[in-house]
Design a protein around this motif. Structure first.
Motif, short mmCIF file in Angstrom:
data_model
loop_
_atom_site.label_atom_id
_atom_site.label_comp_id
_atom_site.label_asym_id
_atom_site.label_seq_id
_atom_site.Cartn_x
_atom_site.Cartn_y
_atom_site.Cartn_z
N LEU A 312 0.83 -1.21 0.00
CA LEU A 312 0.00 0.00 0.00
C LEU A 312 0.86 1.26 0.00
O LEU A 312 0.55 2.24 -0.69
N ASP A 313 1.95 1.25 0.77
CA ASP A 313 2.81 2.44 0.88
C ASP A 313 3.45 2.82 -0.45
O ASP A 313 3.87 3.98 -0.63
N LEU A 314 3.56 1.89 -1.38
CA LEU A 314 4.22 2.15 -2.66
C LEU A 314 3.24 2.55 -3.77
O LEU A 314 3.67 2.88 -4.87
N LEU A 315 1.95 2.53 -3.48
CA LEU A 315 0.95 2.81 -4.51
C LEU A 315 0.76 4.31 -4.69
O LEU A 315 0.63 5.05 -3.70
N ASP A 316 0.73 4.74 -5.95
CA ASP A 316 0.52 6.17 -6.25
C ASP A 316 -0.94 6.55 -6.06
O ASP A 316 -1.27 7.56 -5.46
N ARG A 317 -1.81 5.75 -6.62
CA ARG A 317 -3.25 6.00 -6.52
C ARG A 317 -3.90 4.72 -6.04
O ARG A 317 -3.66 3.65 -6.58
N VAL A 318 -4.74 4.85 -5.02
CA VAL A 318 -5.31 3.64 -4.44
C VAL A 318 -6.72 3.92 -3.94
O VAL A 318 -7.01 4.99 -3.42
N ASP A 319 -7.59 2.96 -4.15
CA ASP A 319 -8.97 3.02 -3.67
C ASP A 319 -9.15 1.90 -2.66
O ASP A 319 -9.37 0.75 -3.03
N ILE A 320 -9.02 2.25 -1.37
CA ILE A 320 -9.11 1.24 -0.31
C ILE A 320 -10.58 0.99 0.02
O ILE A 320 -11.31 1.92 0.39
N GLN A 321 -11.01 -0.25 -0.13
CA GLN A 321 -12.39 -0.61 0.20
C GLN A 321 -12.57 -0.77 1.71
O GLN A 321 -13.58 -0.35 2.28
N GLU A 322 -11.57 -1.38 2.34
CA GLU A 322 -11.64 -1.61 3.79
C GLU A 322 -10.26 -1.98 4.31
O GLU A 322 -9.46 -2.60 3.61
N THR A 323 -9.99 -1.56 5.55
CA THR A 323 -8.74 -1.93 6.21
C THR A 323 -9.06 -2.84 7.39
O THR A 323 -9.94 -2.55 8.20
N PHE A 324 -8.33 -3.95 7.47
CA PHE A 324 -8.49 -4.90 8.56
C PHE A 324 -7.26 -4.79 9.46
O PHE A 324 -6.20 -5.37 9.17
N GLY A 325 -7.38 -3.98 10.50
CA GLY A 325 -6.24 -3.73 11.37
C GLY A 325 -5.99 -4.87 12.34
O GLY A 325 -6.91 -5.52 12.83
N GLY A 326 -4.70 -5.09 12.60
CA GLY A 326 -4.31 -6.10 13.59
C GLY A 326 -4.78 -7.50 13.27
O GLY A 326 -5.15 -8.27 14.16
N THR A 327 -4.76 -7.85 12.00
CA THR A 327 -5.20 -9.19 11.59
C THR A 327 -4.12 -10.22 11.87
O THR A 327 -2.95 -10.04 11.50
N GLN A 328 -4.51 -11.28 12.53
CA GLN A 328 -3.57 -12.36 12.81
C GLN A 328 -3.52 -13.29 11.60
O GLN A 328 -4.53 -13.88 11.21
N ILE A 329 -2.34 -13.39 10.99
CA ILE A 329 -2.15 -14.22 9.81
C ILE A 329 -1.47 -15.52 10.21
O ILE A 329 -0.44 -15.50 10.91
N LYS A 330 -2.02 -16.63 9.75
CA LYS A 330 -1.46 -17.94 10.08
C LYS A 330 0.00 -18.03 9.65
O LYS A 330 0.36 -17.66 8.53
N GLY A 331 0.84 -18.49 10.55
CA GLY A 331 2.26 -18.64 10.25
C GLY A 331 3.10 -17.44 10.65
O GLY A 331 4.33 -17.49 10.56
N PHE A 332 2.46 -16.35 11.09
CA PHE A 332 3.17 -15.15 11.52
C PHE A 332 2.80 -14.83 12.96
O PHE A 332 1.62 -14.84 13.33
N SER A 333 3.80 -14.49 13.76
CA SER A 333 3.54 -14.23 15.18
C SER A 333 2.91 -12.86 15.39
O SER A 333 2.05 -12.70 16.27
N ASP A 334 3.32 -11.86 14.63
CA ASP A 334 2.79 -10.51 14.81
C ASP A 334 1.61 -10.26 13.87
O ASP A 334 1.60 -10.72 12.73
N PRO A 335 0.62 -9.50 14.34
CA PRO A 335 -0.53 -9.19 13.49
C PRO A 335 -0.17 -8.18 12.40
O PRO A 335 0.83 -7.46 12.50
N PHE A 336 -1.00 -8.11 11.36
CA PHE A 336 -0.76 -7.22 10.23
C PHE A 336 -1.97 -6.32 10.01
O PHE A 336 -3.12 -6.70 10.28
N ASP A 337 -1.68 -5.12 9.49
CA ASP A 337 -2.74 -4.30 8.91
C ASP A 337 -2.82 -4.66 7.44
O ASP A 337 -1.85 -4.50 6.70
N ILE A 338 -3.97 -5.17 7.01
CA ILE A 338 -4.12 -5.55 5.61
C ILE A 338 -5.27 -4.77 5.00
O ILE A 338 -6.18 -4.32 5.71
N HIS A 339 -5.21 -4.57 3.70
CA HIS A 339 -6.11 -3.63 3.04
C HIS A 339 -6.77 -4.29 1.84
O HIS A 339 -6.11 -4.92 1.01
N ALA A 340 -8.08 -4.10 1.74
CA ALA A 340 -8.84 -4.62 0.60
C ALA A 340 -8.96 -3.53 -0.44
O ALA A 340 -9.35 -2.39 -0.15
N LEU A 341 -8.59 -3.85 -1.68
CA LEU A 341 -8.66 -2.89 -2.78
C LEU A 341 -9.85 -3.24 -3.68
O LEU A 341 -10.19 -4.40 -3.84
#
Length: 341
Positions: A312-341
């Motif tokens: 997301l940080d590298l995108l010039d123009r972006v239309d974010i539909q929704e942000t899922f903050g603090g999502t726990q991703i299987k296989g990773f110990s720390d949660p992620f902020d992930i974004h639906a485009l």
């Protein structure tokens, strides 16, 4: 030996020599074009493809040695067979021609029998090289084939920043249950054709096909200005192509397809994995694992495309539909902020 006619370029500053060689080449059943010096020859080579070059050495503007050096430095011309036809004597000159990439050296006046044999041999080598390149690009990608030609093959990888895209057909198992095996293969071939086009048209390569899904890489083996922008553009194009395909499928009374896409960006190690006898171009790294998990997460969120924060940080123009903050991703110990485009 191949019997297919070839298109030869004859380069000689002497008009009589050009006429004689052209006549001999045409009598052998081939097409002949001529250039009066090396400079003209290079201009012709840049605008049209030829199967073999008959090259004189002593010429004004640009001599034969300079032509050989220019051809050897050009990846698009490097595989062109060159036969030197010259009156320049001396073993050193012959050796220099061969070292610069010439296939053979025929002294003037050129013997017709030797010319016939050398031309046939040169054209056969060209045919085999072209076939090898076609096979390589069929089972690799154009970018991987280019990397192999420029850098050679070696097991191992290099660190690079890249964007990784995973795509998968939703509910494919249920979709294919009532399909004949031939229909299933036909559907997958159509799917892959469209997805490959979306990936390659945005500078990426398809590194792996996973049944009803794929992994695509952006930024390796060839660098891109903005890997994330290219990957996201490919993702949107993939959805557009699926929508067009669904229009035809619904008209034929068939079920529509849905896909999910996950994209992550970061440092990866990309290169050839396997053995000297069998290897594939791939990459490893947390970005690869995260992209695969994001693609799976689209099923839980109902999203079309999910990206990580680095993408997301590298995108010039972006239309974010929704942000899922603090999502726990299987296989990773720390949660992620992930974004639906």
């Amino acid at each position: 030996m191949t019997d297919a006619p070839g298109h030869l370029l004859i380069v000689d500053d002497n008009k009589v020599n050009r006429l004689l060689l052209s006549r001999n080449v045409e009598l052998l059943g081939h097409k002949a074009s001529v250039a009066e010096n090396g400079l003209v020859a290079m201009e012709m080579l840049s605008s049209q493809s030829y199967d073999l070059l008959l090259l004189d050495i002593e010429m004004p503007e640009m001599d034969g040695f300079q032509v050989l050096e220019a051809i050897n430095a050009d990846p698009d011309l490097r595989e062109l067979p060159v036969i030197v036809t010259s009156s320049v004597e001396g073993l050193d000159n012959i050796v220099r021609c061969i070292e610069l990439g010439a296939e053979d050296y025929l002294p003037k006046p050129v013997n017709k029998t030797l010319l016939s044999a050398r031309v046939s041999s040169g054209l056969e080598k060209k045919r085999l090289r072209d076939e090898q390149r076609r096979l390589l690009e069929r089972f690799a990608t154009t970018e991987v084939a280019q990397d192999l030609q420029e850098s050679g093959f070696a097991i191992g990888g290099k660190r690079a920043n890249a964007s990784v895209l995973f795509c998968d057909i939703r509910g494919f198992t249920a979709l294919s249950e009532n399909l004949a095996p031939e229909a299933t293969i036909d559907l997958l071939n159509t799917f892959y054709t469209l997805m490959f086009e979306a990936v390659t048209s945005n500078g990426g390569i398809v590194s792996l096909m996973l049944g009803d899904g794929l992994m695509a890489l952006f930024g390796v083996p060839q660098p891109l200005n903005n890997t994330a922008q290219s990957a996201v553009a490919a993702g949107h194009e993939m959805h557009s192509m699926i929508e067009m395909l669904n229009h035809d499928r619904l008209a034929d009374g068939e079920r529509s397809l849905r896909i999910g896409i996950g994209i992550a960006t970061g440092e990866v190690v990309a290169g050839y994995a396997g053995t000297d006898n069998r290897a594939t171009y791939t990459c490893i790294g947390s970005a690869v694992n995260l992209a695969a998990r994001l693609e799976a997460e689209t099923q839980n969120t109902g999203s079309r495309i999910l990206v990580d924060q680095e993408t997301l940080d590298l995108l010039d123009r972006v239309d974010i539909q929704e942000t899922f903050g603090g999502t726990q991703i299987k296989g990773f110990s720390d949660p992620f902020d992930i974004h639906a485009l």
